[in-house]
Design an enzyme around this catalytic site. Structure first.
Site, PDB file in Angstrom:
ATOM      1  N   SER A  92     -10.131   1.960   2.482  1.00 15.74           N
ATOM      2  CA  SER A  92      -9.052   2.691   2.249  1.00 15.74           C
ATOM      3  C   SER A  92      -8.107   1.627   1.093  1.00 15.74           C
ATOM      4  O   SER A  92      -7.594   2.375  -0.060  1.00 15.74           O
ATOM      5  CB  SER A  92      -8.116   3.746   2.709  1.00 15.74           C
ATOM      6  OG  SER A  92      -6.930   3.251   3.497  1.00 15.74           O
TER       7      SER A  92
ATOM      8  N   SER B 155     -10.188  -0.585   6.963  1.00 17.28           N
ATOM      9  CA  SER B 155      -9.460   0.327   5.690  1.00 17.28           C
ATOM     10  C   SER B 155      -8.748  -1.788   4.776  1.00 17.28           C
ATOM     11  O   SER B 155      -8.370  -1.568   3.903  1.00 17.28           O
ATOM     12  CB  SER B 155      -8.309   1.177   5.950  1.00 17.28           C
ATOM     13  OG  SER B 155      -9.555   1.603   5.523  1.00 17.28           O
TER      14      SER B 155
ATOM     15  N   LYS C 250       0.704  -1.500   0.214  1.00 20.07           N
ATOM     16  CA  LYS C 250       0.349  -0.159  -0.065  1.00 20.07           C
ATOM     17  C   LYS C 250       0.491   1.518   0.366  1.00 20.07           C
ATOM     18  O   LYS C 250       1.744   1.255   0.349  1.00 20.07           O
ATOM     19  CB  LYS C 250      -1.315   0.373   1.652  1.00 20.07           C
ATOM     20  CG  LYS C 250      -2.061   1.444   1.295  1.00 20.07           C
ATOM     21  CD  LYS C 250      -2.810   0.923   2.090  1.00 20.07           C
ATOM     22  CE  LYS C 250      -3.872   1.452   2.650  1.00 20.07           C
ATOM     23  NZ  LYS C 250      -4.666   1.081   3.960  1.00 20.07           N
TER      24      LYS C 250
HETATM   25  N1  GLN Z   1     -13.761   4.179   6.324  1.00 18.01           N
HETATM   26  C1  GLN Z   1     -12.396   4.614   7.554  1.00 18.01           C
HETATM   27  C2  GLN Z   1     -12.214   6.243   7.509  1.00 18.01           C
HETATM   28  O1  GLN Z   1     -12.641   7.194   6.076  1.00 18.01           O
HETATM   29  C3  GLN Z   1     -11.534   3.861   7.884  1.00 18.01           C
HETATM   30  C4  GLN Z   1     -10.096   4.254   7.074  1.00 18.01           C
HETATM   31  C5  GLN Z   1      -9.028   3.100   7.360  1.00 18.01           C
HETATM   32  O2  GLN Z   1      -8.944   2.204   8.426  1.00 18.01           O
HETATM   33  N2  GLN Z   1      -8.063   3.473   6.667  1.00 18.01           N
HETATM   34  O3  GLN Z   1     -11.442   6.505   8.503  1.00 18.01           O
END
Ligand code: GLN
Length: 476
Positions: A151, A175, A76
């Site tokens: 994400s 995410s 990532k």
């Molecule tokens: N979807 C969540 C957010 O928008 C979690 C994102 C993540 O785990 N990096 O913060």
């Protein structure tokens, strides 16, 4: 085109050991597959680096006890790989090149895996669709009009699209697991501290965790074996002396499972609940004891998450100021320079969170909001721990719905947060949790989440692998 990458890791390993293939054959196959799709899964593809690493590996004897030898992996783009760009899918870091390896990356390299590139994601990991990426969203291989989740969307898509067998993601509030659910793969958020965060560009430090993404449960455990352990550079990390595959294949009869009623309530679409309950029936028939339970504070997680994550993000992202890293706009005064750089460099969602987070942390607000949220977070953690006294694991759907249309969450940040409503408890408590595919609705995959107490990854893999085998997935 050869099809080695469709084989299991064990099968590929055998071919490597017998010298029937070489690592370069795998790398060429990755490149072919990458060139023949438009999934936008990668921000940086390191074709030359991967080829030359594969050639170097030809000089070494294949390590018979290392299933990961010569296997391609994607990382990532918020995890530093020395010499490659690390953009966090943001304009502000568009041209930033890492000057060191994250500790996980050093471990991957020690295992002689081949890093092929850096994957697309939501900007600074903020989002649930990967649409906040400065480079445009990755595409869901099941339906190109649907989001891949986020994400870690690119890390999920590169596996679901068959380009690589492994990737690393990061999970602050779902995410890894939510994109795994939307793309039909396996994603594990390990216990907080199981994997070093040194070299991960921080979003919300008390919640962030790096974890493995893979095609099946067994291979996921193999990758976790490789990346976990104590790291002097991350004081929250701890020593790990276990093989996470060791319980795979053991009898699951008598395992005690709790399903929070909230996870199957009307916040989840009825089709998802139906598939989930079918899986629960299968587990009961296999001898598991399942109870539907109430867990105190469970419905508070989303609100707590927003306060904690935004507060920590506003402080972590203060370092992107035009002086130290990435984009730098000129200004007459230093303040003007900061302002121009940050206005230009950050996207809308990131700016929104920095502003709300700064407000939540300023002056008395820190006590009213952040400190209070941390206190209730502790209560939430304790109520899960209470459940874990009587149950081995907690199960639920990973996401409340299947992948939805691209651009449908625009201008509605709340709708995005609702996607993570079933997953952020694990981050709040530091608990390990994994998503694995449990079925499909209208040809779109949906995941089941297995969560356990601290340090229970091996138990999670045991049940996950059993479920996978009865649902027709691969066992090794
Ligand atoms: N979807 C969540 C957010 O928008 C979690 C994102 C993540 O785990 N990096 O913060």
């Amino acid at each position: 085109m050869s099809k080695y990458l469709d084989l299991s890791i064990k099968e590929i390993h055998e071919l490597l050991v017998k010298h029937q293939i070489k690592p370069i054959d795998l790398v060429e196959e990755v490149i072919d597959r990458y060139n023949n799709n438009e999934l936008n899964a990668f921000i940086t593809m390191d074709i030359d680096g991967a080829r030359s690493r594969a050639k170097e590996l030809e000089e070494i004897e294949v390590e018979e006890d290392n299933l990961l030898f010569g296997i391609p992996i994607a990382i990532k783009d918020n995890i530093n790989v020395n010499g490659l760009k690390c953009t966090c899918a943001s304009h502000i870091l568009e041209n930033y090149e890492s000057v060191y390896d994250a500790s996980v990356v050093s471990l991957i390299k020690e295992k002689n895996m081949i890093i092929v590139g850096k994957t697309n994601m939501d900007e600074f990991a903020m989002g649930s669709t990967s649409e906040t990426s400065y480079f445009g969203p990755p595409i869901n291989p099941y339906n190109k009009n649907k989001v891949p989740g986020g994400s870690s969307g690119g890390s999920a898509v590169c596996i679901a699209g068959g380009i690589v067998p492994f990737s690393l993601g990061s999970d602050t509030g779902g995410s890894i697991r939510q994109p795994a659910s939307f793309t039909g793969i396996v994603g594990m958020k390990p216990t907080y501290g199981r994997v070093s965060r040194f070299g991960l560009i921080a979003f919300a430090s008390s919640l962030d965790q790096i974890g493995p993404m893979s095609r099946n449960v067994y291979e996921n455990a193999i990758l976790l074996n490789a990346i976990s352990g104590k790291d002097e550079k991350d004081l929250t990390s701890f020593k790990t002396n276990e093989d996470f595959t060791r319980m795979i294949g053991e009898d699951i009869r008598g395992m005690r499972i709790a399903v929070p009623k909230y996870f199957v309530s009307d916040i989840v679409s009825p089709e998802v609940v139906e598939i989930f309950n079918k899986n629960i029936e299968l587990l009961k028939q296999s001898g598991c004891i399942v109870d539907y339970v109430d867990i105190k504070f469970i419905e508070k997680a989303v609100v707590l998450y927003q306060i904690i994550a935004m507060g920590e993000a506003s402080s972590n992202l203060a370092r992107f100021d035009g002086v130290r890293y990435g984009l730098s706009e000129s200004g007459k005064t230093i303040d003007e320079m900061y302002k121009k750089t940050r206005t230009e460099g950050f996207g809308r969602e990131v700016k929104r969170r920095i502003m709300v987070g700064s407000l939540l942390l300023s002056g008395e607000n820190a006590k009213t909001y952040y400190n209070k949220a941390m206190a209730i977070r502790d209560d939430l953690k304790k109520s899960f721990e209470e459940i874990f006294k009587s149950y081995d694991l907690v199960l639920g759907p990973t996401s409340s719905r299947v992948a939805y249309d691209l651009n449908s969450n625009n201008d509605n940040p709340l709708s995005g947060f609702m996607d993570d409503i079933l997953v952020m408890h694990a981050n709040m408590g530091g608990f390990p949790a994994m998503s694995l595919p449990m079925g499909k609705i209208n040809e779109l995959p949906i995941g089941l989440q297995i969560m356990g107490p601290m340090y229970s990854e091996a138990t999670i893999y045991k049940l996950g692998s059993y479920l996978e085998s009865i649902l027709g997935g691969s066992n090794d």
